[in-house]
Each structure stands twice: as structure tokens, then as C-alpha cells.
Design a protein around this motif. Structure first.
Motif, short mmCIF file in Angstrom:
data_model
loop_
_atom_site.label_atom_id
_atom_site.label_comp_id
_atom_site.label_asym_id
_atom_site.label_seq_id
_atom_site.Cartn_x
_atom_site.Cartn_y
_atom_site.Cartn_z
N HIS A 1 0.86 -1.19 0.00
CA HIS A 1 0.00 0.00 0.00
C HIS A 1 0.89 1.24 0.00
CE1 HIS A 1 -3.29 2.66 0.85
NE2 HIS A 1 -4.14 1.67 1.03
N GLY A 2 0.60 2.19 -0.89
CA GLY A 2 1.46 3.36 -1.03
C GLY A 2 1.13 4.53 -0.11
N ALA A 3 0.07 4.42 0.70
CA ALA A 3 -0.34 5.54 1.53
C ALA A 3 0.73 5.90 2.57
CB ALA A 3 -1.65 5.21 2.25
N LYS A 4 0.88 7.19 2.80
CA LYS A 4 1.90 7.66 3.76
C LYS A 4 1.54 7.33 5.20
CE LYS A 4 4.03 11.46 1.20
NZ LYS A 4 4.39 12.91 1.26
N VAL A 5 0.26 7.03 5.47
CA VAL A 5 -0.17 6.73 6.84
C VAL A 5 0.15 5.29 7.21
CG1 VAL A 5 -1.94 8.49 7.07
CG2 VAL A 5 -2.50 6.31 5.95
N ARG A 6 0.92 4.61 6.38
CA ARG A 6 1.41 3.26 6.68
C ARG A 6 2.93 3.27 6.62
NH1 ARG A 6 -2.68 -0.67 6.03
NH2 ARG A 6 -4.58 0.15 5.08
N LYS A 7 3.56 2.52 7.50
CA LYS A 7 5.02 2.44 7.52
C LYS A 7 5.46 1.00 7.25
CE LYS A 7 5.68 6.26 10.79
NZ LYS A 7 6.19 6.65 12.13
N PRO A 8 6.57 0.82 6.51
CA PRO A 8 7.06 -0.54 6.25
C PRO A 8 7.66 -1.16 7.51
CG PRO A 8 8.59 1.09 5.39
CD PRO A 8 7.39 1.85 5.85
N LEU A 9 7.42 -2.46 7.70
CA LEU A 9 7.94 -3.18 8.86
C LEU A 9 8.82 -4.36 8.47
CD1 LEU A 9 4.70 -3.24 11.07
CD2 LEU A 9 6.67 -1.72 11.31
N SER A 10 8.99 -4.56 7.16
CA SER A 10 9.87 -5.63 6.67
C SER A 10 10.79 -5.07 5.62
CB SER A 10 9.04 -6.78 6.08
OG SER A 10 8.29 -6.34 4.96
N ALA A 11 11.86 -5.78 5.33
CA ALA A 11 12.86 -5.30 4.38
C ALA A 11 12.27 -5.07 3.00
CB ALA A 11 14.01 -6.31 4.31
N ASP A 12 11.33 -5.93 2.58
CA ASP A 12 10.73 -5.77 1.26
C ASP A 12 9.53 -4.83 1.26
OD1 ASP A 12 8.80 -7.28 2.52
OD2 ASP A 12 8.80 -8.91 1.06
N GLY A 13 9.14 -4.35 2.44
CA GLY A 13 8.03 -3.41 2.54
C GLY A 13 6.65 -4.03 2.49
N SER A 14 6.56 -5.36 2.33
CA SER A 14 5.25 -6.00 2.20
C SER A 14 4.52 -6.13 3.53
CB SER A 14 5.39 -7.38 1.55
OG SER A 14 6.07 -8.28 2.40
N VAL A 15 5.25 -6.08 4.63
CA VAL A 15 4.62 -6.03 5.95
C VAL A 15 4.59 -4.57 6.37
CG1 VAL A 15 4.68 -6.78 8.35
CG2 VAL A 15 5.46 -8.32 6.54
N GLN A 16 3.41 -4.05 6.65
CA GLN A 16 3.25 -2.63 6.95
C GLN A 16 2.41 -2.45 8.21
OE1 GLN A 16 1.54 -1.98 2.80
NE2 GLN A 16 2.75 -0.12 3.00
N THR A 17 2.45 -1.24 8.75
CA THR A 17 1.52 -0.90 9.82
C THR A 17 0.13 -0.77 9.20
OG1 THR A 17 1.81 1.49 9.50
CG2 THR A 17 3.28 0.40 11.08
N VAL A 18 -0.90 -0.94 10.00
CA VAL A 18 -2.24 -0.58 9.55
C VAL A 18 -2.29 0.95 9.52
CG1 VAL A 18 -3.34 -2.67 10.40
CG2 VAL A 18 -3.10 -0.71 11.92
N THR A 19 -3.37 1.52 9.01
CA THR A 19 -3.49 2.98 8.97
C THR A 19 -3.23 3.55 10.37
OG1 THR A 19 -5.10 2.89 7.17
CG2 THR A 19 -5.04 4.90 8.50
#
Length: 302
Positions: free
Chosen positions: A67-85
């Protein structure tokens, strides 16, 4: 593995004795369980950790959506694990990214830190929601598709389409049957049309879309933006002919949500898998002083 009903109307709870049983569980069997139930709550006698969450999700899913929204932050090296909104505000029921041609098939939620109170993730079966619609609403939603317009700033679209040139991005939208263009500010604008009601793998009609959350967004769009973003509307919804969603429909949907929603109270190590093509999800509000860590991974089935 022991199973039980997650709610009186939908969903399944699957409890595993240990991590070995969980991580070696047959992925095809899990998919069949998901088709039948729409959402599965996974719990294990041994505490599930984030790396177990990643391994388990990769057994079933091979292609992930970022998800490209700025209200989410990446939590894995590949970015596929993110915070929820991010933020403590409530979010109404919706199907994730229905506003785009890239909505994921599956949503993997994982709780590494459960809130002491509040902050429940809300879910509702779109097939159950559809059954509660009035005849008037069903007739209206069957006549025209929904039309979504979106504006993604350079940071958002470059994150979502990492490594692609602008011409390639426009071709991707074209191949999905959507219209897209870059404006003078290097922002990506696009329009896509989708039916509000789809057919679930179970064969039943499923109300799964972004009508409710777009109504919320139009009234409180700041909660979906970061402070550094220009305060302007970046999403709009209408019917295909440009007609607005009538307020009586928004009101009816809100009333159905109030009586049909299930609020899942998180426990540390909970893993929630849902079919995004069938299920709706959201969030209850919580005190911003309360710690809550829920991560998400969005995936395609193929």
C-alpha cells in the motif's frame, strides 16, 4: 488443530497446539477453509511472533501488494509487511483498496501488541451484509458500477510502482481497464470502475467496496493523511454516470454496519486472515495513549 465458530454468523477460529503444526499446515486446506468461512482467526498455544506470521503468510501467498499511503510504515525489508493505517480514530467498514485496480485478494493481520481496551478490528461478511440490504439499495447498486477517482502524490505512486517508468505505469492501468494520467505536479491521477457487489468464491453475492469509507473520508479526510501532505481531497466516489452516492444509501449502510459488525478484541499473537473480495473490515477508536501494534500484509492469490 481445533476449530470453532468465530462469530454466530461467519468466520472460523483455528487453534493450533504448537508452532510446528501451524507452520506445516496444508495451505490448500487453509484456502478451502477461507472459501467456506470468509475469515479465519488463527491462534496457537505457543506465542506466534512476527517472523512466524511472515512464514505462515508466505505458505499461502506468493505475491504481495504494498500500500502506497503515507499513513502506513514498512515493517519488513521488502516493505510488504506494513503498519495498519496509523492513528487512533475509528475507521468504518470497507474492502481494502477497492478504489483501485490493485485491491488485494487476501488480508493478513497480525497483533504483536494488543491494546488494553479499544482498538478492536471490526469485520463483517459481505454476503451477510448484502442479505441485509433493502430491495431499493440492491436495485440501485445493480444498475451502475462505482467510479473512483484518486490522486497519488509522487512519494505514494513511486512506492507502489517501485522501479517502473511513468509510461509503464500508465500501461499497467490501461491493461486493468482503468484510466490514468500524470498531472503538472508529477502526481498520478486515475479513475477505475467496479461493481459494489461481487460474487464470493462460495457463489453468494457479497457487498464488498469502499462506499462507507469514502463517505467518512469526505468528512474527515485529514485522518487519512500525514501532516506534510497538502490538505486536499485525494479520493472521490460516484456512480459511473457521475451521479453522487445518495445520502439515504450511506445512512442505510451505516445502520447495517452498526448491527452486523463484529469487533475482534486482539490478543498478543493473534493472526487474522480474511478474503478481501468478500469481507469488510475497519477499526474501533482507542485512546492514543494506549499502545497497539497491528501489522498487515496484503496478498494476491495468483
Amino acid at each position: 488443530m481445533k476449530t470453532s465458530a468465530m462469530t454466530p454468523n461467519f468466520g472460523l477460529t483455528a487453534e493450533f497446539e504448537d508452532l510446528e503444526e501451524l507452520l506445516n499446515f496444508d495451505s490448500e486446506r487453509l484456502k478451502s477453509m477461507l472459501v467456506e468461512n470468509g475469515v479465519i482467526l488463527v491462534r496457537c498455544a505457543q506465542l506466534i511472533e512476527p517472523d512466524h506470521f511472515m512464514k505462515f503468510s508466505e505458505k499461502v501467498s506468493k505475491k504481495f501488494v504494498i500500500h502506497g499511503a503515507k499513513v502506513r510504515k514498512p515493517l519488513s525489508a521488502d516493505g510488504s509487511v506494513q503498519t495498519v493505517t496509523e492513528g487512533p480514530d475509528s475507521i468504518v467498514l470497507h474492502s481494502e483498496m477497492h478504489f483501485s485496480p490493485f485491491s488485494p485478494d487476501l488480508m493478513w493481520f497480525f497483533c504483536s501488541l494488543a491494546p488494553s481496551h479499544g482498538g478492536e478490528t471490526t469485520v463483517c461478511d459481505g454476503t451477510f451484509f448484502f442479505k441485509n440490504l433493502s430491495v431499493k439499495a440492491k436495485e440501485l447498486l445493480s444498475k451502475q458500477k462505482l467510479k473512483y477517482w484518486n490522486l497519488w502524490d509522487p512519494d505514494s505512486w513511486s512506492k507502489f510502482f517501485s522501479g517502473y517508468e511513468q509510461a509503464e505505469i500508465l500501461e499497467i492501468f490501461k491493461s486493468k481497464g482503468a484510466r490514468a494520467w500524470f498531472n503538472g505536479k508529477n502526481e498520478l491521477e486515475f479513475e477505475t470502475e467496479k461493481w459494489a457487489v461481487g460474487i464470493a468464491d462460495s457463489g453468494e453475492p457479497a457487498f464488498a467496496n469502499s462506499i462507507l469509507v469514502h463517505d467518512q473520508y469526505s468528512k474527515k479526510f485529514q485522518m487519512f493523511h500525514t501532516e506534510d501532505q497538502t490538505p486536499e481531497l485525494r479520493h472521490r466516489i460516484s456512480f459511473s454516470d457521475g451521479a453522487e452516492i445518495p445520502q439515504w444509501l450511506n445512512q442505510e449502510l451505516a445502520e447495517i454496519e452498526a448491527r452486523a459488525v463484529y469487533a475482534h478484541k486482539w490478543k498478543n499473537g493473534d493472526l487474522l486472515l480474511l478474503d478481501n473480495r468478500r469481507m469488510l473490515h475497519g477499526r474501533n477508536s482507542f485512546d492514543p495513549a494506549i499502545k497497539r501494534t497491528i501489522m498487515v500484509r496484503m496478498a494476491m492469490l495468483s
